[in-house]
Enzyme design. Structure first.
Site, PDB file in Angstrom:
ATOM      1  N   ARG A   1      33.945 -15.806  28.195  1.00 18.46           N
ATOM      2  CA  ARG A   1      32.541 -15.546  28.546  1.00 18.46           C
ATOM      3  C   ARG A   1      31.894 -16.899  28.446  1.00 18.46           C
ATOM      4  NH1 ARG A   1      30.830 -13.249  23.701  1.00 18.46           N
ATOM      5  NH2 ARG A   1      29.671 -15.213  23.188  1.00 18.46           N
TER       6      ARG A   1
ATOM      7  N   GLU B   1      28.287 -22.899  25.895  1.00 17.06           N
ATOM      8  CA  GLU B   1      29.827 -22.976  25.787  1.00 17.06           C
ATOM      9  C   GLU B   1      30.475 -22.001  26.499  1.00 17.06           C
ATOM     10  OE1 GLU B   1      31.866 -21.808  22.239  1.00 17.06           O
ATOM     11  OE2 GLU B   1      30.457 -20.390  22.007  1.00 17.06           O
TER      12      GLU B   1
ATOM     13  N   ASN C   1      33.812 -19.372  25.890  1.00 13.64           N
ATOM     14  CA  ASN C   1      34.765 -18.884  24.934  1.00 13.64           C
ATOM     15  C   ASN C   1      35.863 -18.312  25.800  1.00 13.64           C
ATOM     16  OD1 ASN C   1      32.690 -18.603  22.746  1.00 13.64           O
ATOM     17  ND2 ASN C   1      31.488 -17.811  24.349  1.00 13.64           N
TER      18      ASN C   1
ATOM     19  N   SER D   1      33.833 -11.562  22.322  1.00 11.97           N
ATOM     20  CA  SER D   1      33.541  -9.846  22.204  1.00 11.97           C
ATOM     21  C   SER D   1      32.255  -9.487  22.825  1.00 11.97           C
ATOM     22  CB  SER D   1      33.529  -9.733  20.405  1.00 11.97           C
ATOM     23  OG  SER D   1      32.662 -10.903  19.824  1.00 11.97           O
TER      24      SER D   1
ATOM     25  N   LYS E   1      35.457 -27.679  22.248  1.00 11.91           N
ATOM     26  CA  LYS E   1      34.055 -28.303  22.480  1.00 11.91           C
ATOM     27  C   LYS E   1      34.283 -29.486  23.131  1.00 11.91           C
ATOM     28  CE  LYS E   1      31.342 -25.002  20.138  1.00 11.91           C
ATOM     29  NZ  LYS E   1      32.117 -23.876  20.107  1.00 11.91           N
TER      30      LYS E   1
ATOM     31  N   LYS F   1      28.213 -30.794  17.256  1.00  6.28           N
ATOM     32  CA  LYS F   1      29.157 -29.500  17.133  1.00  6.28           C
ATOM     33  C   LYS F   1      30.678 -29.942  16.875  1.00  6.28           C
ATOM     34  CE  LYS F   1      26.885 -26.888  20.701  1.00  6.28           C
ATOM     35  NZ  LYS F   1      27.284 -25.813  22.101  1.00  6.28           N
TER      36      LYS F   1
ATOM     37  N   GLU G   1      34.496 -22.155  16.243  1.00  2.07           N
ATOM     38  CA  GLU G   1      34.073 -21.132  17.023  1.00  2.07           C
ATOM     39  C   GLU G   1      33.400 -20.075  16.145  1.00  2.07           C
ATOM     40  OE1 GLU G   1      34.052 -21.091  20.362  1.00  2.07           O
ATOM     41  OE2 GLU G   1      35.452 -22.810  20.409  1.00  2.07           O
ATOM     42  N   GLY G   2      32.683 -19.075  16.640  1.00  2.00           N
ATOM     43  CA  GLY G   2      32.339 -17.905  15.670  1.00  2.00           C
ATOM     44  C   GLY G   2      30.691 -18.141  15.293  1.00  2.00           C
TER      45      GLY G   2
ATOM     46  N   ARG H   1      22.340 -11.639  24.201  1.00  2.00           N
ATOM     47  CA  ARG H   1      22.036 -11.887  22.714  1.00  2.00           C
ATOM     48  C   ARG H   1      20.814 -12.531  22.387  1.00  2.00           C
ATOM     49  NH1 ARG H   1      27.249 -14.701  20.993  1.00  2.00           N
ATOM     50  NH2 ARG H   1      26.626 -16.007  22.711  1.00  2.00           N
TER      51      ARG H   1
HETATM   52  P1  ADP Z   1      30.227 -20.977  18.649  1.00  2.00           P
HETATM   53  O1  ADP Z   1      31.455 -21.196  19.253  1.00  2.00           O
HETATM   54  O2  ADP Z   1      30.133 -21.199  17.161  1.00  2.00           O
HETATM   55  O3  ADP Z   1      29.672 -19.916  19.332  1.00  2.00           O
HETATM   56  P2  ADP Z   1      28.267 -22.533  20.213  1.00  2.00           P
HETATM   57  O4  ADP Z   1      28.264 -23.790  20.931  1.00  2.00           O
HETATM   58  O5  ADP Z   1      28.162 -21.243  21.029  1.00  2.00           O
HETATM   59  O6  ADP Z   1      29.478 -22.340  18.972  1.00  2.00           O
HETATM   60  O7  ADP Z   1      26.842 -22.647  19.313  1.00  2.00           O
HETATM   61  C1  ADP Z   1      26.590 -21.502  18.454  1.00  2.00           C
HETATM   62  C2  ADP Z   1      24.998 -21.427  18.557  1.00  2.00           C
HETATM   63  O8  ADP Z   1      24.213 -22.323  18.445  1.00  2.00           O
HETATM   64  C3  ADP Z   1      24.695 -20.763  20.276  1.00  2.00           C
HETATM   65  O9  ADP Z   1      24.832 -19.227  20.185  1.00  2.00           O
HETATM   66  C4  ADP Z   1      23.240 -21.065  20.434  1.00  2.00           C
HETATM   67  O10 ADP Z   1      22.401 -20.259  19.645  1.00  2.00           O
HETATM   68  C5  ADP Z   1      23.114 -22.445  19.552  1.00  2.00           C
HETATM   69  N1  ADP Z   1      23.285 -23.613  20.491  1.00  2.00           N
HETATM   70  C6  ADP Z   1      24.603 -24.441  20.573  1.00  2.00           C
HETATM   71  N2  ADP Z   1      24.447 -25.308  21.397  1.00  2.00           N
HETATM   72  C7  ADP Z   1      22.960 -25.447  21.611  1.00  2.00           C
HETATM   73  C8  ADP Z   1      22.255 -26.539  22.517  1.00  2.00           C
HETATM   74  N3  ADP Z   1      22.935 -27.312  23.211  1.00  2.00           N
HETATM   75  N4  ADP Z   1      21.129 -26.087  22.248  1.00  2.00           N
HETATM   76  C9  ADP Z   1      20.150 -25.112  21.514  1.00  2.00           C
HETATM   77  N5  ADP Z   1      21.075 -24.184  20.818  1.00  2.00           N
HETATM   78  C10 ADP Z   1      22.386 -24.424  20.963  1.00  2.00           C
HETATM   79 MG    MG Z   2      28.863 -19.365  20.887  1.00  2.00          MG
END
Ligand code: ADP
Ligand code: MG
Length: 474
Positions: A125, A144, A146, A151, A305, A364, A368-369, A450
């Protein structure tokens, strides 16, 4: 790009009535989750959190996200087959991040032994936000991708019906009729079914590898039921069951509890807390087997990442997807700024920039999660502390994406109804199947929207921050 229901947002009586309808509709349509108190029993369940109203999504960006999904499928698959790239990209990370290092060790061990698996199934996803430029024009930017345990493809297939009813109650039938049908769980099941078929044993089963705590079981059941409808047997097992009752025969066929497994679909195994010594052994057994792993460990690594950051370097996409100029351009258009914190001048420079201006970035780790990233003052403090230590290479830096907020109500059990300023994240599900060198399926399988209140920088639905939503194209 506001949705056409600003008028009702402040009409308290109408909102109350609509919220009551919404909650019952969610329960009736199966937007369900087990409760925090009884996460492994279905005697008492509740609705999964969701928005009262659909959120506006620019249709051009929605189409762009769908149009690039097959490219992302090809890209992930190409990375998973390119050990040189994985090894080179993750070299600095695995020196300091034990979890990635352990995954990588298994990956190398399986390669050295020789791959028994010949059919490959990817379910991913790709998540995006709509970055608001200086002139106010939104742009699609990837958060990102996944590649393991992506899910909510099941529950999200039921939110459009709920939101349609809410809009009707609010006198917006025309808008209700414009909500798009969406059923990712069917698309995911078609991929799993194809992989099962190519594995080629009628009596073999599909094994969902599930967590000890299974609050989100209904989401998984949606996919399971699609498989049962196709007369494919599904079993649910934990790492612990695999450790205790799993084995390989001479041809590396996988047996768990006496049943031959054709496909292992991981809904677990993506964070360190999923593993103890026994679970790592179980994971190794699964990876060594002939069964189709969704994903295999190389594909899981392709979703880190660190890999995402490396993809944004000039020339990397071209090397991974030779001759696919248009795909490369489509992919690159969705990338936000990503920066390596590897030791050296480049890393020193960006670390200094981020410490001076932390609100421009997200820090970052390889996790994940949800709930793991660092922002603002916390980002500054952590980065300051590790700026001269190799520990910084376990992180990447990313430009912070700044979407235009919109007002909505987030419906959550036992929580008072109140309007919130929200931002949304759009995910597109991708499914592909490869047999040997030949791609036999490559599809976009549906979407997930979401939404969360802006005061939370981070976190998904499972983390209790975001809620399920339905896009309303504008
Ligand atoms: P995870 O693997 O924990 O889901 P993500 O990269 O999806 O990691 O980051 C988790 C959440 O953080 C995202 O759902 C988003 O709400 C926020 N986020 C992540 N990267 C960014 C970004 N570059 N700018 C703004 N918000 C971000
Ligand atoms: Mg995410």
């Amino acid at each position: 790009m506001a949705a056409p229901w600003e008028d009702v947002l402040r009409d308290e009586a109408a909102i109350r009535e609509a919220a009551a309808v919404a909650v019952d509709a969610a329960l009736l349509h199966g937007v369900l989750m087990r409760t925090e108190r009884e996460p492994n029993a279905s005697d008492v369940v509740n609705y999964a959190p969701f928005t009262l109203l659909p959120s506006a999504v620019p249709s051009a960006l929605f189409e762009q996200a769908y149009a690039v999904q097959q490219d992302f499928n090809l890209l992930v698959d190409a990375i998973s087959q390119n050990n040189e790239f994985l090894e080179h990209t993750l070299a600095s990370t695995i020196k300091v991040d034990d979890f990635t290092a352990q995954l990588f060790r298994i990956h190398m061990q399986v390669l050295e032994e020789g791959l028994a698996q010949s059919v490959f199934l990817g379910i991913n996803r790709s998540d995006y936000m709509f970055d608001c430029g200086v002139d106010g024009t939104p742009a699609l930017k990837q958060i990102e991708i996944n590649t393991i345990a992506a899910s909510f493809g099941g529950l999200t297939s039921r939110t459009a019906a709920v939101h349609g009813q809410v809009l009707k109650v609010l006198g917006k039938s025309k808008e209700a009729s414009r909500l798009l049908p969406n059923n990712p769980s069917k698309g995911l099941a078609l991929g799993i079914a194809k992989a099962w078929e190519l594995y080629g044993s009628q009596s073999a089963v599909v094994m969902f590898l599930v967590e000890e705590v299974q609050r989100n079981i209904f989401d998984q059941r949606c996919v399971e039921n699609e498989l049962w409808n196709r007369n494919i047997r599904v079993i649910r097992k934990r790492f612990r069951d695999v450790f205790e009752k799993g084995s390989l025969d001479d041809a590396k066929r996988l047996y768990v509890d006496g049943q031959e497994v054709a496909v292992v679909y991981y809904r677990e195994g993506y964070v360190p807390k999923n593993y103890d010594q026994q679970n790592w052994e179980a994971r190794l057994l699964l990876e060594r087997s002939r069964a189709v792993k969704c994903p295999d460990i190389a594909t899981q690594l392709a979703g880190t990442k660190k890999v995402q950051q490396e993809l944004s370097r000039p020339g990397t996409l071209e090397r991974l997807l030779p001759g696919r100029t248009e795909a490369v351009a489509r992919l690159r258009a969705t990338f936000a700024g990503l920066y390596s914190l590897d030791m050296g001048e480049e890393g020193d420079k960006i670390a200094a920039t981020a410490i001076a201006d932390p609100d421009r970035f997200v820090l970052k780790p390889q996790r994940e999660g949800g709930g793991n990233n660092l922002y603002g003052e916390e980002l500054r403090q952590v980065l300051e502390k590790i700026r001269d230590s190799p520990e910084r290479t376990s992180y990447i830096l990313m430009d912070k994406i700044k979407p235009q907020p919109a007002m909505n109500y987030l419906l959550r059990a036992h929580t008072p109804l109140q309007v919130s300023e929200c931002i949304s994240e759009l995910g597109i599900f991708g499914v592909y199947v490869r047999q040997g060198k030949e791609m036999v399926m490559n599809k976009a399988a549906g979407h997930l929207l979401r939404t969360k209140a802006i005061e939370h920088a981070d976190g998904g639905v499972a983390a209790g921050v975001a809620v399920l939503d339905t896009p309303y194209l504008v």
